[in-house]
Design a protein around this motif. Structure first.
Motif, PDB file in Angstrom:
ATOM      1  N   PHE A   1       0.847  -1.193   0.000  1.00 48.17           N
ATOM      2  CA  PHE A   1       0.000   0.000   0.000  1.00 48.17           C
ATOM      3  C   PHE A   1       0.884   1.244   0.000  1.00 48.17           C
ATOM      4  O   PHE A   1       1.446   1.617   1.032  1.00 48.17           O
TER       5      PHE A   1
ATOM      6  N   ASP B   1      -0.510   5.039   2.063  1.00 48.90           N
ATOM      7  CA  ASP B   1      -0.667   4.902   3.509  1.00 48.90           C
ATOM      8  C   ASP B   1       0.628   4.450   4.171  1.00 48.90           C
ATOM      9  O   ASP B   1       0.979   4.905   5.261  1.00 48.90           O
TER      10      ASP B   1
ATOM     11  N   GLY C   1      -5.822   4.761   7.327  1.00 48.45           N
ATOM     12  CA  GLY C   1      -5.851   4.393   5.913  1.00 48.45           C
ATOM     13  C   GLY C   1      -5.279   3.009   5.667  1.00 48.45           C
ATOM     14  O   GLY C   1      -5.799   2.245   4.836  1.00 48.45           O
TER      15      GLY C   1
ATOM     16  N   THR D   1      -7.773   0.326   6.789  1.00 53.12           N
ATOM     17  CA  THR D   1      -8.852   0.225   5.797  1.00 53.12           C
ATOM     18  C   THR D   1      -8.404  -0.547   4.567  1.00 53.12           C
ATOM     19  O   THR D   1      -9.140  -1.379   4.027  1.00 53.12           O
ATOM     20  N   SER D   2      -7.177  -0.293   4.113  1.00 47.09           N
ATOM     21  CA  SER D   2      -6.662  -0.982   2.923  1.00 47.09           C
ATOM     22  C   SER D   2      -6.458  -2.469   3.181  1.00 47.09           C
ATOM     23  O   SER D   2      -6.759  -3.304   2.324  1.00 47.09           O
TER      24      SER D   2
ATOM     25  N   ASN E   1      -9.479  -4.865   2.852  1.00 40.37           N
ATOM     26  CA  ASN E   1     -10.013  -5.166   1.515  1.00 40.37           C
ATOM     27  C   ASN E   1      -8.952  -5.760   0.575  1.00 40.37           C
ATOM     28  O   ASN E   1      -9.097  -5.681  -0.633  1.00 40.37           O
ATOM     29  N   PHE E   2      -7.925  -6.376   1.150  1.00 34.59           N
ATOM     30  CA  PHE E   2      -6.829  -6.857   0.309  1.00 34.59           C
ATOM     31  C   PHE E   2      -6.443  -8.277   0.663  1.00 34.59           C
ATOM     32  O   PHE E   2      -6.446  -8.663   1.837  1.00 34.59           O
TER      33      PHE E   2
ATOM     34  N   SER F   1      -1.158  -8.480  -5.215  1.00 37.73           N
ATOM     35  CA  SER F   1      -1.033  -7.103  -5.703  1.00 37.73           C
ATOM     36  C   SER F   1      -1.009  -7.077  -7.232  1.00 37.73           C
ATOM     37  O   SER F   1      -0.238  -7.789  -7.874  1.00 37.73           O
TER      38      SER F   1
END
Length: 466
Positions: free
Chosen positions: A389, A392, A451, A454-455, A458-459, A464
């Motif tokens: 990410f 963030d 942030g 949150t990332s 959902n990963f 990636s």
């Protein structure tokens, strides 16, 4: 010839410095190259996004303030390379040695946790950024070959592996003093991709005009509510802080300089040149990138220009990023490598595995160095695959780095070395600067952590895709 002074003694004096080590040959030009290589890194890519979160006036003001504070504390730090006197004192070879000499063992240990933790974090971030740029090159070529509607999604993990293999090789460079050629090339690359980004921004502005921007804060809309805007503002502060997080390698850079003129004088010049040059490029990239994309500026402004025409220019910019980060990774990792090497030699001085070097095809190989540095690069790459990410992660690193390493320790070391009287005007002013930067860092850390959480929700790790 003076009585009692032999030719061998003169030759020895010419070959070695006052501490018995091989004479240092660095100049302000090579030190500036090291600094620019360290400063202008992946942080420049997110500055247009930062401006989009802050608006024109706060964006410019915050960038200038971070630059001024960084320059101020970096100049203070140049006086701490030697202790207790900046000209004739004992050399401090690393940032941590300087902290230990000026502030004592407890602060030395706290500094070690902060510095090496952040250095490890930055190498993780550089691994992610390089993979994204490598993937962008492949995507650009795919679109150019198969058309704009082709499915050109690219997995990032293979590029992280390629980057790791190269870093395993570069990591065998024995110490920081051997990195000048790599730093010079990397500094040139940083100027090139920043310049390309500026040129692409100007081209986009000329074709489409200035995007929708705001003077003060990003407006609501496009899924952005009040809470998101506040958290993004804090995260943007962390990204700007990350862009100026380099002070913790300054002592190591200063240790490469010739002793005449005094190192702190040369380093002040190198620091001023490095930070001013970096700030100009930062300001141009942030302002022009924001003007080109407006409030919808992407996290990485070079990928925001699309993957179409002029595809070759976008490719060139991403190639420059890759080459630059190959060198910057080493500039930032070498202090940690050196720390582990030194500790191991002191702990096991009789071990041939640690102390013995072997010549292989003209290269000097140390088996311990080969094993542990290779292991380090592999572990960093795995972590980057799990947490890729960019914004963030960059913001959190900046928040964790800026106050302790860029502000607190340099100020406290200078106060100790210069014997500034407690509660004097100078002392109070420096403490207020430190307090203000602490508050900004805490806010930035809060926004970036939110942030990042949150990332992560959902990963899927190791999935990636660019």
């Amino acid at each position: 010839m003076p009585t009692g002074l032999s030719l061998s003694t003169i030759a020895s004096d010419e070959k070695y410095d006052d501490d018995g080590q091989i004479k240092r040959t660095g100049t302000w030009q090579t030190a500036s190259a090291h600094i620019i290589t360290t400063v202008i890194g992946s942080g420049v890519l997110s500055l247009s996004w930062c401006f989009a979160q802050l608006g024109w006036i706060p964006g410019v003001v915050m960038l200038l303030l971070f630059s001024i504070v960084s320059l101020f504390t970096a100049i203070l730090l140049t006086y701490c390379y030697r202790s207790p006197d900046p000209v004739y004192g004992t050399r401090n070879y690393t940032y941590m040695h300087a902290v230990k000499a000026n502030l004592g063992m407890l602060q030395y240990k706290l500094c070690g946790v902060a510095q090496y933790g952040v250095l490890i974090g930055i190498t993780i971030g550089y691994t992610t950024t390089t993979a994204i740029s490598m993937a962008a090159i492949q995507k650009s070529n795919c679109y150019h070959k198969h058309g704009h509607n082709a499915d050109c999604r690219v997995r990032n993990n293979p590029f992280m592996v390629i980057f790791a293999v190269i870093q395993i090789i570069l990591s065998q460079v024995p110490n920081f003093h051997k990195l000048s050629p790599i730093s010079i090339v990397a500094a040139i690359m940083s100027f090139m991709y920043s310049t390309i980004g500026i040129g692409l921004s100007l081209g986009k502005i000329a074709r489409e005009g200035i995007g929708k921007t705001s003077l003060a804060r990003r407006p609501f809309g496009n899924g952005i509510n009040g809470a998101d805007r506040m958290w993004n503002t804090f995260s943007a502060l962390g990204d700007i802080a990350f862009a100026f997080s380099f002070t913790f390698v300054l002592i190591e850079i200063q240790d490469t300089l010739k002793s005449s003129p005094p190192e702190h004088e040369t380093m002040k010049k190198a620091t001023t040149v490095g930070i001013l040059a970096s700030t100009v490029f930062y300001m141009l990239c942030g302002i022009l990138g924001y003007a080109a994309f407006g409030n919808d500026a992407p996290g990485n402004f070079l990928t925001g220009f699309g993957f179409f025409d002029p595809f070759w220019l976008v490719d060139l910019a991403n190639i420059c990023i890759v080459v630059h980060l190959l060198g910057a990774y080493q500039v930032l990792a070498q202090p940690f490598f050196g720390f582990i090497d030194d500790c191991s030699r002191k702990r096991w001085p009789q071990s041939t595995l640690i102390t013995e070097n072997y010549l292989l095809g003209g290269l000097e190989i140390n088996l311990f160095r080969l094993f542990w540095r290779t292991t380090y690069v592999i572990l960093v790459t795995i972590i980057a695959m799990i947490f890729p990410f960019f914004n963030d992660f960059v913001g959190l690193l900046g928040a964790c780095t800026f106050w302790p390493l860029t502000v607190y320790f340099p100020i406290e070391m200078y106060i100790s070395q210069a014997k500034i009287r407690k509660f004097s005007f100078t002392w109070i002013t420096m403490q207020l600067i430190s307090l203000a930067c602490l508050i900004v860092s805490l806010l930035a850390a809060t926004g970036s952590t939110r942030g990042l959480v949150t990332s992560v929700q959902n990963f899927k790790p190791f999935q990636s895709v660019s």
